[in-house]
Design an enzyme around this catalytic site. Structure first.
Site, PDB file in Angstrom:
ATOM      1  N   TYR A  48       0.834  -1.216   0.000  1.00  0.00           N
ATOM      2  CA  TYR A  48       0.000   0.000   0.000  1.00  0.00           C
ATOM      3  C   TYR A  48       0.866   1.262   0.000  1.00  0.00           C
ATOM      4  O   TYR A  48       0.367   2.360  -0.170  1.00  0.00           O
ATOM      5  CB  TYR A  48      -0.940   0.048   1.215  1.00  0.00           C
ATOM      6  CG  TYR A  48      -1.922  -1.101   1.352  1.00  0.00           C
ATOM      7  CD1 TYR A  48      -2.115  -2.015   0.328  1.00  0.00           C
ATOM      8  CD2 TYR A  48      -2.665  -1.259   2.512  1.00  0.00           C
ATOM      9  CE1 TYR A  48      -3.006  -3.073   0.473  1.00  0.00           C
ATOM     10  CE2 TYR A  48      -3.560  -2.304   2.659  1.00  0.00           C
ATOM     11  CZ  TYR A  48      -3.712  -3.211   1.644  1.00  0.00           C
ATOM     12  OH  TYR A  48      -4.602  -4.259   1.793  1.00  0.00           O
ATOM     13  N   HIS A 106       0.375 -11.851   1.648  1.00  0.00           N
ATOM     14  CA  HIS A 106      -0.654 -11.040   0.982  1.00  0.00           C
ATOM     15  C   HIS A 106      -1.382 -11.788  -0.140  1.00  0.00           C
ATOM     16  O   HIS A 106      -2.567 -11.581  -0.373  1.00  0.00           O
ATOM     17  CB  HIS A 106       0.006  -9.768   0.420  1.00  0.00           C
ATOM     18  CG  HIS A 106      -0.936  -8.627   0.222  1.00  0.00           C
ATOM     19  ND1 HIS A 106      -0.551  -7.319   0.304  1.00  0.00           N
ATOM     20  CD2 HIS A 106      -2.261  -8.586  -0.047  1.00  0.00           C
ATOM     21  CE1 HIS A 106      -1.586  -6.531   0.095  1.00  0.00           C
ATOM     22  NE2 HIS A 106      -2.631  -7.276  -0.134  1.00  0.00           N
TER      23      HIS A 106
HETATM   24  P1  NAP Z   1     -14.228  -1.348   1.389  1.00  0.00           P
HETATM   25  O1  NAP Z   1     -13.866  -1.124   2.809  1.00  0.00           O
HETATM   26  O2  NAP Z   1     -15.209  -2.398   1.019  1.00  0.00           O
HETATM   27  O3  NAP Z   1     -14.791  -0.022   0.748  1.00  0.00           O
HETATM   28  C1  NAP Z   1     -14.153   1.207   0.845  1.00  0.00           C
HETATM   29  C2  NAP Z   1     -14.965   2.182  -0.023  1.00  0.00           C
HETATM   30  O4  NAP Z   1     -16.268   2.371   0.548  1.00  0.00           O
HETATM   31  C3  NAP Z   1     -14.314   3.516  -0.096  1.00  0.00           C
HETATM   32  O5  NAP Z   1     -14.530   4.005  -1.419  1.00  0.00           O
HETATM   33  C4  NAP Z   1     -15.072   4.374   0.909  1.00  0.00           C
HETATM   34  O6  NAP Z   1     -15.131   5.707   0.470  1.00  0.00           O
HETATM   35  C5  NAP Z   1     -16.459   3.753   0.849  1.00  0.00           C
HETATM   36  N1  NAP Z   1     -17.153   3.790   2.140  1.00  0.00           N
HETATM   37  C6  NAP Z   1     -16.649   3.487   3.364  1.00  0.00           C
HETATM   38  N2  NAP Z   1     -17.587   3.585   4.314  1.00  0.00           N
HETATM   39  C7  NAP Z   1     -18.722   3.955   3.694  1.00  0.00           C
HETATM   40  C8  NAP Z   1     -20.034   4.222   4.142  1.00  0.00           C
HETATM   41  N3  NAP Z   1     -20.372   4.108   5.423  1.00  0.00           N
HETATM   42  N4  NAP Z   1     -20.972   4.599   3.223  1.00  0.00           N
HETATM   43  C9  NAP Z   1     -20.642   4.702   1.903  1.00  0.00           C
HETATM   44  N5  NAP Z   1     -19.413   4.468   1.419  1.00  0.00           N
HETATM   45  C10 NAP Z   1     -18.451   4.095   2.313  1.00  0.00           C
HETATM   46  O7  NAP Z   1     -12.922  -1.608   0.486  1.00  0.00           O
HETATM   47  P2  NAP Z   1     -11.366  -1.742   0.715  1.00  0.00           P
HETATM   48  O8  NAP Z   1     -10.769  -0.486   1.232  1.00  0.00           O
HETATM   49  O9  NAP Z   1     -10.817  -2.270  -0.557  1.00  0.00           O
HETATM   50  O10 NAP Z   1     -11.225  -2.877   1.837  1.00  0.00           O
HETATM   51  C11 NAP Z   1     -11.070  -2.596   3.210  1.00  0.00           C
HETATM   52  C12 NAP Z   1      -9.650  -2.918   3.663  1.00  0.00           C
HETATM   53  O11 NAP Z   1      -9.347  -4.296   3.432  1.00  0.00           O
HETATM   54  C13 NAP Z   1      -8.572  -2.195   2.861  1.00  0.00           C
HETATM   55  O12 NAP Z   1      -8.475  -0.827   3.197  1.00  0.00           O
HETATM   56  C14 NAP Z   1      -7.363  -3.021   3.203  1.00  0.00           C
HETATM   57  O13 NAP Z   1      -6.863  -2.692   4.479  1.00  0.00           O
HETATM   58  C15 NAP Z   1      -7.958  -4.434   3.190  1.00  0.00           C
HETATM   59  N6  NAP Z   1      -7.784  -5.113   1.882  1.00  0.00           N
HETATM   60  C16 NAP Z   1      -7.026  -6.262   1.861  1.00  0.00           C
HETATM   61  C17 NAP Z   1      -6.835  -6.937   0.646  1.00  0.00           C
HETATM   62  C18 NAP Z   1      -6.016  -8.174   0.631  1.00  0.00           C
HETATM   63  O14 NAP Z   1      -5.720  -8.687  -0.457  1.00  0.00           O
HETATM   64  N7  NAP Z   1      -5.630  -8.710   1.771  1.00  0.00           N
HETATM   65  C19 NAP Z   1      -7.405  -6.445  -0.531  1.00  0.00           C
HETATM   66  C20 NAP Z   1      -8.157  -5.278  -0.474  1.00  0.00           C
HETATM   67  C21 NAP Z   1      -8.357  -4.641   0.737  1.00  0.00           C
HETATM   68  P3  NAP Z   1     -14.422   6.919   1.274  1.00  0.00           P
HETATM   69  O15 NAP Z   1     -13.039   6.476   1.678  1.00  0.00           O
HETATM   70  O16 NAP Z   1     -14.424   8.014   0.264  1.00  0.00           O
HETATM   71  O17 NAP Z   1     -15.311   7.196   2.445  1.00  0.00           O
END
Ligand code: NAP
Length: 288
Positions: A48, A106
């Protein structure tokens, strides 16, 4: 907030804060806001490119280190016994920490068996409190469990109402591997927040669809790490610990399962190529 006990007895918050796609230059403030809002589990990764900012936020947030639960991950070019040991030290240094709470493989690519042996040793020396994997499909996970000395404490997987993976959760339970959901909202793809079923349940409980999604996860025993750069959404996403979904709600959400990933399918040739192409990033190739 509730906690879950991992198979090694370590207590881990059921909800944390993810920082994927939070740029390095804003990440310190974003993480400080998240900690101020009440998050204690922070999920980052070497890939990241924001570990240093996360580290600064941890140092400057005013919360004692031992009250925080910090996760990072080793990426593909860091797989292999020697490389993972070096990668671990680099991540620790980036974060400015003496130990990690959770270190994850990862991706199920490259020499992750060598990486796992390194992680087992890091765990045994006390430099990390728990170790695990991400994106391991059942066959890879089971194979690793058969060959490892230490069964992964965590498998972090894409998990949301469009991709419910019920059989995989059952296997993880059988193996003693704690599931953790990444992208619990599927980043809003495929109209996740506009699903009429989720809106109807949200209205019934006077909550938001986002809160219903998160609650649905934790009620199945799945740890969540939603990401938001907005303070009000950080708070909204934390506001799930004073209500519960009933069995009828849970059953209705079952109908949303599309039984396929919205974000990452490690079985797809094009996806594997995309993941490896990402390694062409000059910062990420510095270790290989
Ligand atoms: P997510 O948490 O499913 O979605 C984040 C998105 O949703 C952002 O665009 C955010 O926008 C929006 N959002 C957040 N809260 C909201 C709400 N209450 N209402 C409306 N929209 C909302 O996706 P992600 O960030 O990909 O996944 C979460 C975490 O999982 C990552 O940050 C990372 O730490 C981890 N991850 C791990 C892997 C892996 O391979 N291990 C892969 C992907 C992700 P804003 O920021 O503009 O509010």
């Amino acid at each position: 907030m509730e906690f879950v006990k991992l198979s090694n007895g370590v207590c881990m918050p059921m909800e944390g804060f993810g920082v994927f796609q939070v740029p390095e230059d804003t990440c310190e403030q974003v993480v400080r806001n998240a900690i101020a809002a009440g998050y204690r589990l922070i999920d980052t990764a070497y890939s990241y490119q924001n570990e240093k900012a996360v580290g600064k936020a941890i140092q400057n947030c005013g919360i004692p280190r031992e009250k925080l639960f910090v996760t990072t991950k080793a990426y593909i070019q860091q797989m292999g016994y020697e490389k993972t040991k070096i990668a671990f030290e680099e991540s620790l240094q980036n974060l400015g920490l003496a130990y990690l709470d959770l270190y994850l493989v990862h991706m199920p690519f490259g020499d992750y068996y060598g990486a796992w042996r390194a992680m087992e040793e890091l765990y045994e020396t006390g430099k990390v409190r728990a170790i695990g994997v991400c994106n391991f499909l059942p066959d890879r996970l089971l194979d690793l469990c058969y060959n490892a000395r230490i069964v992964p404490h965590i498998n972090q997987i894409e998990h949301h109402p469009h991709y419910q993976r019920t059989k995989e959760l059952a296997l993880m339970k059988e193996l003693g591997v704690q599931p953790q959901a990444w992208a619990p909202f599927a980043e809003g793809l495929k109209g996740m927040f506009d699903e009429p079923v989720l809106q109807e349940i949200a209205e019934k409980h006077d909550r938001t669809p986002a809160q219903v999604i998160l609650r649905w996860n934790v009620q199945q025993g799945v740890i969540i790490i939603p990401k938001s750069v907005h303070r009000e959404r950080m708070e909204e996403n934390l506001g799930i610990w004073d209500f519960s979904l009933d069995s009828e709600d849970m059953e209705k959400i079952t109908s949303l399962d599309q039984d396929c990933p919205s974000m990452l399918d490690t079985r797809e040739v094009s996806e594997v190529r995309r993941v490896y192409d990402y390694l062409n990033n000059p910062v990420l190739t510095s270790l290989s």
